[in-house]
Design an enzyme around this catalytic site. Structure first.
Site, PDB file in Angstrom:
ATOM      1  N   SER A 131       0.884  -1.267   0.027  1.00 52.41           N
ATOM      2  CA  SER A 131       0.027  -0.027  -0.018  1.00 52.41           C
ATOM      3  C   SER A 131       0.796   1.432   0.120  1.00 52.41           C
ATOM      4  O   SER A 131       0.581   2.355  -0.560  1.00 52.41           O
ATOM      5  CB  SER A 131      -1.059  -0.071   1.174  1.00 52.41           C
ATOM      6  OG  SER A 131      -0.273  -0.070   2.394  1.00 52.41           O
TER       7      SER A 131
ATOM      8  N   ASP B  10       1.537  -0.178   7.758  1.00 57.32           N
ATOM      9  CA  ASP B  10       3.226  -0.346   7.713  1.00 57.32           C
ATOM     10  C   ASP B  10       3.746   0.025   6.571  1.00 57.32           C
ATOM     11  O   ASP B  10       3.222   0.534   5.441  1.00 57.32           O
ATOM     12  CB  ASP B  10       3.300  -1.757   8.271  1.00 57.32           C
ATOM     13  CG  ASP B  10       2.717  -2.717   7.113  1.00 57.32           C
ATOM     14  OD1 ASP B  10       2.390  -2.521   5.966  1.00 57.32           O
ATOM     15  OD2 ASP B  10       2.923  -3.908   7.386  1.00 57.32           O
TER      16      ASP B  10
ATOM     17  N   ASP C  69       5.924  -1.757   3.615  1.00 57.65           N
ATOM     18  CA  ASP C  69       6.549  -2.995   3.044  1.00 57.65           C
ATOM     19  C   ASP C  69       7.614  -2.632   2.086  1.00 57.65           C
ATOM     20  O   ASP C  69       7.733  -1.597   1.199  1.00 57.65           O
ATOM     21  CB  ASP C  69       5.535  -3.506   2.050  1.00 57.65           C
ATOM     22  CG  ASP C  69       4.560  -3.956   2.755  1.00 57.65           C
ATOM     23  OD1 ASP C  69       4.710  -4.907   3.767  1.00 57.65           O
ATOM     24  OD2 ASP C  69       3.307  -3.863   2.687  1.00 57.65           O
TER      25      ASP C  69
ATOM     26  N   ASP D  37       7.987  -4.136   7.319  1.00 61.59           N
ATOM     27  CA  ASP D  37       8.402  -5.378   6.713  1.00 61.59           C
ATOM     28  C   ASP D  37       9.491  -5.328   5.903  1.00 61.59           C
ATOM     29  O   ASP D  37       9.539  -4.734   4.960  1.00 61.59           O
ATOM     30  CB  ASP D  37       7.144  -5.843   5.973  1.00 61.59           C
ATOM     31  CG  ASP D  37       5.984  -6.417   6.818  1.00 61.59           C
ATOM     32  OD1 ASP D  37       6.250  -6.453   8.125  1.00 61.59           O
ATOM     33  OD2 ASP D  37       4.949  -7.034   6.716  1.00 61.59           O
TER      34      ASP D  37
ATOM     35  N   LYS E 242     -10.630  -0.515  -1.043  1.00 61.55           N
ATOM     36  CA  LYS E 242     -10.283  -1.154   0.332  1.00 61.55           C
ATOM     37  C   LYS E 242     -11.281  -0.809   1.491  1.00 61.55           C
ATOM     38  O   LYS E 242     -11.527  -1.787   2.098  1.00 61.55           O
ATOM     39  CB  LYS E 242      -8.867  -0.708   0.510  1.00 61.55           C
ATOM     40  CG  LYS E 242      -7.652  -1.064  -0.327  1.00 61.55           C
ATOM     41  CD  LYS E 242      -6.328  -0.838   0.042  1.00 61.55           C
ATOM     42  CE  LYS E 242      -5.805  -1.301   1.210  1.00 61.55           C
ATOM     43  NZ  LYS E 242      -4.456  -0.847   1.563  1.00 61.55           N
TER      44      LYS E 242
ATOM     45  N   TYR F 101     -12.389  -8.433   2.659  1.00 64.87           N
ATOM     46  CA  TYR F 101     -10.866  -8.292   2.591  1.00 64.87           C
ATOM     47  C   TYR F 101     -10.215  -9.187   3.472  1.00 64.87           C
ATOM     48  O   TYR F 101     -10.545  -9.359   4.694  1.00 64.87           O
ATOM     49  CB  TYR F 101     -10.813  -6.779   3.000  1.00 64.87           C
ATOM     50  CG  TYR F 101      -9.349  -6.239   2.900  1.00 64.87           C
ATOM     51  CD1 TYR F 101      -9.092  -5.791   1.458  1.00 64.87           C
ATOM     52  CD2 TYR F 101      -8.425  -6.363   3.790  1.00 64.87           C
ATOM     53  CE1 TYR F 101      -7.714  -5.489   1.114  1.00 64.87           C
ATOM     54  CE2 TYR F 101      -7.176  -5.787   3.469  1.00 64.87           C
ATOM     55  CZ  TYR F 101      -6.736  -5.410   2.110  1.00 64.87           C
ATOM     56  OH  TYR F 101      -5.626  -4.880   1.750  1.00 64.87           O
TER      57      TYR F 101
END
Length: 495
Positions: A69, A80, A82, A135, A196, A205
């Site tokens: 995202s 978060d 990525d 992450d 979303k 979802y």
């Protein structure tokens, strides 16, 4: 008129808190830049440890590439980051990534809660950097220098890389292809934010529960954008629902990306809803969709279509907002499977819930076998009457099979599958059948607005510093917050 409706929709998104503030965005940018500096220094350190020549040490480098995202520019304040670490040929994942880089990150005061997740499909490190979760998987290229602007869409760079690196690169490559292929990036991002929210509110979802994940929605949205390059955001939303309400599944959804298409492989039979990754002619988005979740997703596409086909005739704000109304589980179903998971403490609960969720498709298939249909509501709740930390799920059952009351055989079968191979301290897992009238007040799914849903058994005082807890088995799975004192707190729903 379309512009006015689009602005109304975007205003709704702002009111829902889906856009990070400029300060939050700047904080994320600083974190990414710091990570880039860290991995460049790490690559040179590893080169020195490998006793490479001085000129090679000076020339070597590593890169940080964002995806998910954040990489698509559709993150919210709670998202978060990525970020993929791409390293040179001599930097191994086992020693140099999970040991050397791990120790470098662990030594930095702004980084905390660092976990190595080595047994997942995409091994990674997960940590908190200045309060934001990151992450960090790893990919190793057969090169000495990985520049900051490395072109990972260049297939020559991917020659002879290992399988783990290929999987790690897949998400980043898909993201980059999508960004290149959509004709109007701003409209695509606005559309994806809306979708979303819709998917979360309507209970469709979450890949672990057999529904749509972020990459699925991104490809589906990009496909519509390609076919309507000059459409407004509101028109794109309407076209999205009309497209997929009538889509001839299992014909795959494939972006116009210049990839070769084998006519004989037009019907992809491995999945109910095949969606091809835009970076390879042979790879599809990983899917856990089952017969039940496919039925639910299709029903929500049809509902969206019926509500948006005359979207320009609707009143402003109120009628547009109806698209995002929470799915009314407690009025749609009379009976539910209650899945109760608990453990002695928060850390153990995190690992246990993550492990069980990774097997949810197995449970769903078992329930479908005896019920014909089951709706695995992704929202997570807490049994406040229980003394131990816990997470509770309520899955809707087929109305027409009301004689299903003996769930013990399903529980015994599923217990064998989850207890086998689990290396941590085993928690408790109990299945039971409850009536809609027996649902606790905090699980009356159609009574709230569904905002800010997070998995958490206790929510601490907002003035206190909260430490997030994650599962080592599902690196992106947020379980709750580690308790800082013995006070009694209030639950927060999750999804």
């Amino acid at each position: 008129m379309e512009d006015e409706r689009s602005l109304s929709l975007l205003k709704l998104m702002v009111n829902e808190g889906l856009f990070p503030s400029p300060e939050e965005d700047e904080k994320r940018k600083i974190i990414v830049e710091k990570l880039k500096t860290i991995v460049v220094a790490w690559a040179k350190k590893v080169a020195w440890q490998r006793c490479l020549p001085k000129q090679q040490i000076a020339a070597t480098s590593a890169a940080i590439l964002t995806y998910g995202s954040y990489g698509l520019g559709v993150h919210d304040p709670e998202s978060d980051i990525d970020a993929l670490c791409v390293g040179p040929f001599f930097a191994t994942i086992a020693e140099d990534f999970f040991i050397v880089l791990h120790n470098i990150l662990k030594s930095r005061p702004e980084i905390s809660e660092i976990h190595c997740v080595k047994d997942s499909k995409v091994p990674l490190m997960r940590f908190t950097f200045d309060g934001i979760s990151v992450d960090l998987p790893y990919a190793q290229l057969k090169v000495l220098n990985v520049p900051e602007n490395v072109d990972i869409l260049n297939l020559s760079l991917l020659t002879n890389i290992d399988e783990t690196s290929w999987k790690s690169l897949s998400g980043v490559r898909a993201n980059q292809r999508i960004l290149l292929l959509v004709p109007n990036l701003k409209n695509f991002q606005s559309m994806l934010r809306c979708l979303k929210l819709w998917a979360k509110r309507r209970g469709v979802y979450g890949n672990l529960n057999g529904f749509l994940g972020g990459v699925h929605l991104a490809v589906l949205a990009a496909f519509v954008c390609q076919n309507q390059p000059s459409a407004s955001v509101i028109a794109l939303i309407s076209n999205f629902f009309s497209t997929y309400a009538m889509w001839p599944w299992p014909t795959p959804v494939m972006l116009q990306d210049g990839m070769p298409s084998n006519v004989e492989d037009v019907i992809e039979t491995r999945f109910y809803m095949p969606i091809r990754l835009p970076c390879s002619p042979y790879e599809y988005c990983h899917s856990n969709v089952t017969k039940s979740t496919f039925t639910k997703i299709r029903a929500e596409f049809l509902r969206g279509h019926s509500m948006t086909r005359d979207l320009l005739k609707l009143k402003l704000d109120s009628d547009v907002g109806r698209i995002f109304e929470p799915f009314p589980y407690s009025t749609n179903y009379t009976r539910f499977v209650k899945i109760y998971l608990s453990a002695p403490d928060q850390d153990e609960l995190g690992d246990w819930v993550g492990w069980v969720k990774s097997h949810f498709r197995c449970l769903l298939l078992k329930l479908e076998a005896v019920q014909g249909f089951c709706d695995p509501n992704p929202v997570e709740y807490v049994d406040m009457d229980a003394s131990e930390p816990n997470v509770v799920f309520y899955w809707g059952l087929n109305r027409s099979r009301s004689n299903f009351v003996y769930i013990e055989p399903v529980e015994e079968d599923f217990s064998r599958s989850i207890y086998c191979g689990y290396n941590g301290i085993r928690g408790k897992m109990e299945l039971s059948i409850v009536q809609a009238s027996e649902l606790p007040k905090n699980a009356r799914f159609d009574s709230g607005n569904g905002k800010k849903m997070k998995a958490c058994w206790k929510m601490l005082d907002y003035n206190q510093r909260r430490t997030p807890a994650y599962s080592q088995h599902l690196p992106s799975y947020f379980v709750g917050y580690v308790e800082s004192n013995g006070d009694t707190e209030h639950p927060s729903t999750g999804g």
